[in-house]
Design a protein around this motif. Structure first.
Motif, PDB file in Angstrom:
ATOM      1  N   HIS A 100       0.843  -1.248  -0.053  1.00 26.41           N
ATOM      2  CA  HIS A 100      -0.054   0.092  -0.036  1.00 26.41           C
ATOM      3  C   HIS A 100       0.782   1.113   0.014  1.00 26.41           C
ATOM      4  CE1 HIS A 100      -2.548  -3.112   2.048  1.00 26.41           C
ATOM      5  NE2 HIS A 100      -3.284  -2.715   0.963  1.00 26.41           N
ATOM      6  N   ASN A 101       2.126   1.152   0.061  1.00 28.07           N
ATOM      7  CA  ASN A 101       2.983   2.164   0.014  1.00 28.07           C
ATOM      8  C   ASN A 101       2.793   3.237   1.242  1.00 28.07           C
ATOM      9  OD1 ASN A 101       5.304   3.521  -0.932  1.00 28.07           O
ATOM     10  ND2 ASN A 101       3.930   5.004  -2.028  1.00 28.07           N
ATOM     11  N   GLN A 102       2.346   2.718   2.337  1.00 27.12           N
ATOM     12  CA  GLN A 102       2.078   3.638   3.463  1.00 27.12           C
ATOM     13  C   GLN A 102       3.146   3.017   4.705  1.00 27.12           C
ATOM     14  OE1 GLN A 102      -1.992   3.222   4.545  1.00 27.12           O
ATOM     15  NE2 GLN A 102      -2.694   4.151   2.712  1.00 27.12           N
ATOM     16  N   VAL A 103       3.235   4.069   5.721  1.00 23.31           N
ATOM     17  CA  VAL A 103       4.226   3.673   6.752  1.00 23.31           C
ATOM     18  C   VAL A 103       3.591   2.465   7.409  1.00 23.31           C
ATOM     19  CG1 VAL A 103       5.178   4.857   8.688  1.00 23.31           C
ATOM     20  CG2 VAL A 103       4.951   6.307   7.048  1.00 23.31           C
ATOM     21  N   LEU A 104       4.631   1.852   7.776  1.00 21.22           N
ATOM     22  CA  LEU A 104       4.408   0.503   8.607  1.00 21.22           C
ATOM     23  C   LEU A 104       4.057   0.958  10.115  1.00 21.22           C
ATOM     24  CD1 LEU A 104       6.710  -2.024   6.892  1.00 21.22           C
ATOM     25  CD2 LEU A 104       4.123  -2.066   6.716  1.00 21.22           C
ATOM     26  N   ALA A 105       3.020   1.407  10.514  1.00 14.56           N
ATOM     27  CA  ALA A 105       2.952   2.125  11.879  1.00 14.56           C
ATOM     28  C   ALA A 105       2.287   1.065  12.820  1.00 14.56           C
ATOM     29  CB  ALA A 105       2.138   3.400  11.590  1.00 14.56           C
ATOM     30  N   LEU A 106       2.083   0.005  12.455  1.00 17.14           N
ATOM     31  CA  LEU A 106       1.114  -0.924  13.249  1.00 17.14           C
ATOM     32  C   LEU A 106       2.068  -2.223  13.549  1.00 17.14           C
ATOM     33  CD1 LEU A 106      -2.489  -0.296  12.294  1.00 17.14           C
ATOM     34  CD2 LEU A 106      -1.236   0.733  14.083  1.00 17.14           C
ATOM     35  N   PHE A 107       1.736  -3.017  14.516  1.00 19.57           N
ATOM     36  CA  PHE A 107       2.281  -4.118  14.621  1.00 19.57           C
ATOM     37  C   PHE A 107       1.390  -5.463  14.954  1.00 19.57           C
ATOM     38  CE2 PHE A 107       4.846  -7.533  17.109  1.00 19.57           C
ATOM     39  CZ  PHE A 107       5.883  -7.868  15.982  1.00 19.57           C
ATOM     40  N   CYS A 108       1.171  -6.342  14.306  1.00 18.39           N
ATOM     41  CA  CYS A 108       0.207  -7.703  14.860  1.00 18.39           C
ATOM     42  C   CYS A 108       0.878  -8.398  15.505  1.00 18.39           C
ATOM     43  CB  CYS A 108      -0.031  -8.225  13.335  1.00 18.39           C
ATOM     44  SG  CYS A 108      -1.142  -9.641  13.810  1.00 18.39           S
ATOM     45  N   GLU A 109       0.125  -8.520  17.152  1.00 11.66           N
ATOM     46  CA  GLU A 109       0.984  -9.407  18.071  1.00 11.66           C
ATOM     47  C   GLU A 109       0.668 -10.780  17.765  1.00 11.66           C
ATOM     48  OE1 GLU A 109       2.825  -8.237  20.144  1.00 11.66           O
ATOM     49  OE2 GLU A 109       2.438  -5.972  20.154  1.00 11.66           O
ATOM     50  N   ASP A 111       0.640 -12.501  14.614  1.00 14.49           N
ATOM     51  CA  ASP A 111       1.534 -12.904  13.531  1.00 14.49           C
ATOM     52  C   ASP A 111       2.715 -12.382  13.719  1.00 14.49           C
ATOM     53  OD1 ASP A 111      -0.742 -14.219  12.360  1.00 14.49           O
ATOM     54  OD2 ASP A 111      -1.241 -12.633  11.288  1.00 14.49           O
ATOM     55  N   LEU A 112       3.028 -11.463  14.564  1.00 15.63           N
ATOM     56  CA  LEU A 112       4.215 -10.599  14.845  1.00 15.63           C
ATOM     57  C   LEU A 112       4.757 -10.264  13.480  1.00 15.63           C
ATOM     58  CD1 LEU A 112       6.139 -13.379  17.056  1.00 15.63           C
ATOM     59  CD2 LEU A 112       4.942 -11.185  17.759  1.00 15.63           C
ATOM     60  N   GLU A 113       4.064  -9.213  12.907  1.00 11.45           N
ATOM     61  CA  GLU A 113       4.274  -8.694  11.444  1.00 11.45           C
ATOM     62  C   GLU A 113       3.803  -7.327  11.649  1.00 11.45           C
ATOM     63  OE1 GLU A 113       2.572  -9.494   7.024  1.00 11.45           O
ATOM     64  OE2 GLU A 113       1.907 -10.862   8.525  1.00 11.45           O
ATOM     65  N   LEU A 114       4.837  -6.374  10.800  1.00 10.88           N
ATOM     66  CA  LEU A 114       4.440  -4.786  10.798  1.00 10.88           C
ATOM     67  C   LEU A 114       3.464  -4.753   9.787  1.00 10.88           C
ATOM     68  CD1 LEU A 114       8.044  -3.794  10.762  1.00 10.88           C
ATOM     69  CD2 LEU A 114       6.271  -3.053  12.339  1.00 10.88           C
ATOM     70  N   LEU A 115       2.601  -3.686   9.861  1.00  9.00           N
ATOM     71  CA  LEU A 115       1.455  -3.633   9.146  1.00  9.00           C
ATOM     72  C   LEU A 115       1.084  -2.039   8.979  1.00  9.00           C
ATOM     73  CD1 LEU A 115      -1.390  -5.826  10.643  1.00  9.00           C
ATOM     74  CD2 LEU A 115       0.210  -6.436   8.906  1.00  9.00           C
ATOM     75  N   CYS A 116       0.766  -1.573   7.663  1.00 12.02           N
ATOM     76  CA  CYS A 116       0.407  -0.018   7.594  1.00 12.02           C
ATOM     77  C   CYS A 116      -0.995   0.093   7.905  1.00 12.02           C
ATOM     78  CB  CYS A 116       0.673   0.317   5.999  1.00 12.02           C
ATOM     79  SG  CYS A 116      -0.584  -0.493   4.908  1.00 12.02           S
ATOM     80  N   PRO A 117      -1.686   1.148   8.071  1.00 12.76           N
ATOM     81  CA  PRO A 117      -3.203   1.259   8.271  1.00 12.76           C
ATOM     82  C   PRO A 117      -4.038   0.570   7.447  1.00 12.76           C
ATOM     83  CG  PRO A 117      -1.835   3.169   8.702  1.00 12.76           C
ATOM     84  CD  PRO A 117      -0.953   2.522   7.992  1.00 12.76           C
ATOM     85  N   GLN A 118      -3.568   0.581   6.041  1.00 17.06           N
ATOM     86  CA  GLN A 118      -4.317   0.010   5.176  1.00 17.06           C
ATOM     87  C   GLN A 118      -4.461  -1.675   5.241  1.00 17.06           C
ATOM     88  OE1 GLN A 118      -6.048   1.911   3.190  1.00 17.06           O
ATOM     89  NE2 GLN A 118      -7.022   0.505   1.926  1.00 17.06           N
ATOM     90  N   CYS A 119      -3.360  -2.433   6.037  1.00 20.43           N
ATOM     91  CA  CYS A 119      -3.304  -3.504   6.090  1.00 20.43           C
ATOM     92  C   CYS A 119      -4.147  -4.202   7.216  1.00 20.43           C
ATOM     93  CB  CYS A 119      -2.032  -4.175   6.286  1.00 20.43           C
ATOM     94  SG  CYS A 119      -0.569  -3.931   5.125  1.00 20.43           S
ATOM     95  N   ARG A 120      -4.471  -3.030   8.115  1.00 27.14           N
ATOM     96  CA  ARG A 120      -5.305  -3.343   9.270  1.00 27.14           C
ATOM     97  C   ARG A 120      -6.792  -3.804   8.976  1.00 27.14           C
ATOM     98  NH1 ARG A 120      -8.697  -3.876  12.565  1.00 27.14           N
ATOM     99  NH2 ARG A 120      -9.161  -3.235  14.525  1.00 27.14           N
ATOM    100  N   VAL A 121      -7.216  -3.210   7.837  1.00 25.86           N
ATOM    101  CA  VAL A 121      -8.817  -3.750   7.331  1.00 25.86           C
ATOM    102  C   VAL A 121      -8.689  -5.116   6.681  1.00 25.86           C
ATOM    103  CG1 VAL A 121      -9.466  -1.507   7.399  1.00 25.86           C
ATOM    104  CG2 VAL A 121      -8.545  -2.366   5.186  1.00 25.86           C
TER     105      VAL A 121
END
Length: 289
Positions: A100-109, A111-121
């Motif tokens: 999504h070319n967005q900042v990886l600002a989130l972390f999935c506890e 899957d232990l994986e970095l996510l961007c806000p778009q990945c969150r949905v």
């Protein structure tokens, strides 16, 4: 230094936490965080009921965006200021989502994986516990630090056991070397013993052979003399048979005495016992008949 830090903070406040660029058409959401209108709109584009803040994950009740023209004017002013190296460095260090070319600002506890806000949905992480990267990093940093002391203890224990294993290895090599030396010495002594025993047995066998041979020689002489005596008596007896009546009767007593008083030598026999390691008496079983 203080001025540079203040300038960097000001530039950070004028930047969108999603695209990391200066705010464009800045809007403020329910929790108070500011984003580019297009960035937050794209982030919430596929959501229907829950609209989490990409920074603090606060659930906003709706898609209401409050335009913030004052922040927009401030951003225009900040754009005129020289860009600090710290801002450039901060922009370079924050990775972007490849999808999504967005900042990886989130972390999935989960899957232990970095996510961007778009990945969150996305369906893969929709029900997973998510944490802002700074909060997640601090939490996992504390957890990692809790591993350090036990790991150090395990390293110390493993090193001690390694030293013991190395020591045991050298100890084993030393014991085997000593054992080999003892076996070599025992083998040499055994060879010497066997050599002496062999020589002794050969010597005793020779003695036994000589003793039996002596008896055989004695009996050979006796039987040779006995054969000569018998032949002589046989000749005399045959010759007597050819004489006149008077001569036969005259010498008959002498012939009778010789025939009736013959002494036959005792026959000497022996049995040789092969592969016998006992004293020489057992090499031969002798008897006289």
């Amino acid at each position: 230094m203080a001025f540079a830090a203040s300038l960097a903070d000001l530039q950070a406040e004028a930047s969108c936490p999603i695209c990391l660029d200066y705010l464009r058409d800045p809007v403020t959401i329910h929790c108070g965080h500011n984003f580019c209108l297009s960035c937050i709109h794209q982030c919430w584009e596929e959501l229907q009921d829950i609209f989490p803040c990409p920074i603090c994950l606060h659930h906003c009740p709706d898609r209401s965006f409050k335009k913030n023209p004052q922040l927009g004017h401030l951003t225009d002013i900040v754009k005129q200021l020289p860009t600090t190296s710290s801002k450039r460095k901060g922009q370079e260090e924050k990775p972007l989502c490849e999808k999504h070319n967005q900042v990886l600002a989130l972390f999935c506890e989960e899957d232990l994986e970095l996510l961007c806000p778009q990945c969150r949905v996305s369906s893969d992480h929709r029900d997973h516990p998510l944490t802002p990267t700074e909060q997640a990093a601090a939490s996992h940093r504390r957890k990692l630090r809790s591993y350090i002391k036990p790991l150090k203890k395990q390293v110390e224990d493993a090193e001690k056991k390694l030293e013991i294993q190395i020591s045991k290895s050298f100890e084993l090599q030393g014991k085997v070397k000593i054992q080999r030396g003892e076996l070599d010495s025992d083998f040499k002594q055994f060879k010497s013993f066997l050599r002496k025993e062999n020589n002794l047995i050969i010597f005793k066998l020779q003695i036994a052979e000589n003793a039996v041979q002596e008896k055989l020689n004695e009996n050979k002489v006796k039987f040779s003399e006995h054969v000569s005596t018998l032949k002589k008596l046989l000749f005399e007896t045959a010759e007597m048979c050819e004489q006149s009546d008077l001569d036969i009767l005259t010498g008959i007593e002498s012939i009778y005495n010789k025939c009736e008083n013959l002494n036959t030598p005792a026959f000497f026999s022996y049995e040789f016992k092969e592969k016998c390691f006992s004293p020489y008496e057992q090499y031969f079983s002798c008897s006289y008949n």
